[in-house]
Design a protein around this motif. Sequence first.
Motif, short mmCIF file in Angstrom:
data_model
loop_
_atom_site.label_atom_id
_atom_site.label_comp_id
_atom_site.label_asym_id
_atom_site.label_seq_id
_atom_site.Cartn_x
_atom_site.Cartn_y
_atom_site.Cartn_z
N VAL A 329 27.16 7.40 5.60
CA VAL A 329 26.02 6.78 4.91
C VAL A 329 25.04 7.87 4.51
CG1 VAL A 329 24.11 5.14 5.14
CG2 VAL A 329 26.30 4.65 6.24
N PHE A 330 24.74 7.94 3.22
CA PHE A 330 23.85 8.99 2.71
C PHE A 330 22.60 8.34 2.10
CE2 PHE A 330 27.88 10.92 3.26
CZ PHE A 330 27.66 12.27 3.48
N PRO A 331 21.54 8.23 2.90
CA PRO A 331 20.33 7.55 2.41
C PRO A 331 19.46 8.45 1.55
CG PRO A 331 19.99 8.29 4.65
CD PRO A 331 21.39 8.72 4.27
N PRO A 332 18.52 7.88 0.83
CA PRO A 332 17.55 8.70 0.09
C PRO A 332 16.59 9.37 1.06
CG PRO A 332 17.01 6.37 -0.15
CD PRO A 332 18.28 6.44 0.64
N PRO A 333 15.78 10.32 0.60
CA PRO A 333 14.78 10.92 1.49
C PRO A 333 13.66 9.92 1.79
CG PRO A 333 14.55 11.78 -0.75
CD PRO A 333 15.74 10.88 -0.76
N TYR A 334 12.80 10.29 2.70
CA TYR A 334 11.61 9.47 2.97
C TYR A 334 10.59 9.77 1.87
CZ TYR A 334 7.24 8.07 5.27
OH TYR A 334 6.03 7.52 5.56
N TRP A 335 10.26 8.75 1.10
CA TRP A 335 9.29 8.90 0.01
C TRP A 335 8.05 8.07 0.37
CZ3 TRP A 335 13.84 7.49 -3.59
CH2 TRP A 335 14.43 8.65 -4.12
N PRO A 336 7.02 8.68 1.01
CA PRO A 336 5.84 7.88 1.37
C PRO A 336 5.28 7.10 0.18
CG PRO A 336 5.69 10.09 2.27
CD PRO A 336 6.90 10.08 1.38
N PRO A 343 0.58 4.72 6.95
CA PRO A 343 -0.76 5.02 7.45
C PRO A 343 -1.44 6.05 6.54
CG PRO A 343 0.85 5.14 9.22
CD PRO A 343 1.62 4.97 7.94
N GLY A 344 -2.67 5.79 6.20
CA GLY A 344 -3.39 6.75 5.36
C GLY A 344 -3.21 6.50 3.88
N LYS A 345 -2.31 5.60 3.52
CA LYS A 345 -2.08 5.33 2.10
C LYS A 345 -2.85 4.08 1.69
CE LYS A 345 1.55 3.66 -0.98
NZ LYS A 345 2.91 3.15 -1.03
N GLY A 346 -3.64 4.19 0.69
CA GLY A 346 -4.37 3.09 0.04
C GLY A 346 -4.63 1.89 0.92
N THR A 347 -3.99 0.78 0.60
CA THR A 347 -4.24 -0.50 1.24
C THR A 347 -4.01 -0.45 2.75
OG1 THR A 347 -2.00 -1.11 0.75
CG2 THR A 347 -3.67 -1.87 -0.79
N ALA A 348 -2.99 0.29 3.17
CA ALA A 348 -2.66 0.30 4.59
C ALA A 348 -3.83 0.84 5.42
CB ALA A 348 -1.41 1.14 4.83
N SER A 349 -4.50 1.90 4.95
CA SER A 349 -5.56 2.49 5.75
C SER A 349 -6.79 1.58 5.77
CB SER A 349 -5.92 3.88 5.24
OG SER A 349 -6.44 3.77 3.94
#
Length: 357
Positions: A329-336, A343-349
Motif C-alpha cells: 500500500v503506497f499512500p500519499p504524503p501527509y498534506w496538512p 491543530p493551528g489551521k484556520g477553523t480548527a484552532s
Amino acid sequence: MSTVESRYPFSMPSGWFAVAESPDVEIGQTKAIYYFATHLVLWRDETGEAHVQDAFCPHLGAHLGHGGSVDGCQVVCPFHGWKFDGEGNNTEIPYSDRTNKKARIRSFPTLERNGFVYAWYHPNDEPPTWEVEAVADIDSDEFYGPKRWTQVVQAGIQEMGENAVDSAHFRYVHNVADVPEIIRYEPDGHRSYMESNQKFPTPRGVVNGQINSTADGPGVSIVRFNGIIDTLLVTASTPIDPNQTQTRFNFYVRSLGDEATNSSVGDAFANEVIKQFTEDMPIWEHKAHIVRPALADNDGPFMKFRRWYSQFYAGQSETETPVSVERTVFPPPYWPDKMDEVPGKGTASVKHGGSAL
Ligand code: FES
Ligand SMILES: [Fe+2]
C-alpha cells in the motif's frame, strides 16, 4: 533516475509526452519549462523546429529559458553569450576563438503532431522506439476545434491512466446512471485500444453512444465519442515529476455547419469531460496505490492495464527490484493543507484553541 522521490512503487514511464501546445512557442522564442523532474528549455529555431534541452548552461549554470534567445538554429545563453545547437553542442563562445567541446547540453528527441510539441523521455536516455501517430481528422475541415484545457494533478501519471479501465467509478464519482460497458480492451505493443458503450444524457433524453480510445504510449490518448455527434478528444498527460502530472485536453467536434452551433456543441462536450476530470481529481490525489487490489468479478481490466503499462518502466533501476512483499500500500504524503482538522489551521484552532493565550 529522478531526483524526486516517488510516492509510488514506480517512477516516471518512458514515452512521448507533450511539453507545450504548438502555437505557444513561436519561432525565435525560448521558454522555461519543468517536466520529468527536470528544468528544461523549450525553443523554436528559424526553420520552425522545436527543441527541448536541459535548462542549465554547462558554462556557469544560467537557465537558458530565462532570458536566453535564439540565433538562427542556436540557443544563446543570457549570461555570457555562449551558443548551442539543437544537438546540444557548443557552437560559439563570443569572447574566445575556440568552442568548448565538453560543454554539451542534454537534448530530448522532439516531434510535433496533433497540435502539440512532444518530447521523448527515457530515464536512461535511450532513443525513441516509436512515433506518435498523427490524427488526420484534426487537419481536415470536417472537424472544428480545438478547444483547449489543462490541469495539474497531484498524482502520478499511471494512477490517472488507470481511470480509463475503471467502469464502476462512473456511477459513484460521476453520477452516471448507466456505467460504460467495456466491450474490448486490447493492448498491442506500445498502443492499447479500448471500445466501450455508454449512455449519454442529453436534453432530448438518453442516447446510446460509443467511445473508442487509442493510447499511444503512456502520454497520449485519442478518444472518439460517437452517438450524439462525433467528437474527438486528444489528451496529453506529462509527468512533472513522479508524483504530479499535467493533463492537456484538446477537444474537436465534427462540424455541424455554422460556427455558433459548432462552438456551443463543442463547449457542452468539453464541459462534461472537464467536469468528470475534476470529479476524479480528489480521488486521484488522496488515494493510495494498492499493488494487489481486491477486485470484483466485473471490474474493468485493471491488471491487463498494469501489465501493459509496466513495459514503459522496463530497464529502469527503480523498478528492477519487484515491489517488496511487506509493502503493498503506497499512500500519499501527509498534506496538512488538505486535511479537514489540523491543530493551528484556520477553523480548527478557533474551535479548540479559543481560550488559549
Ligand atoms: S553561464 Fe551560459 S554562457 Fe556563461
Ligand atoms: Fe473518471
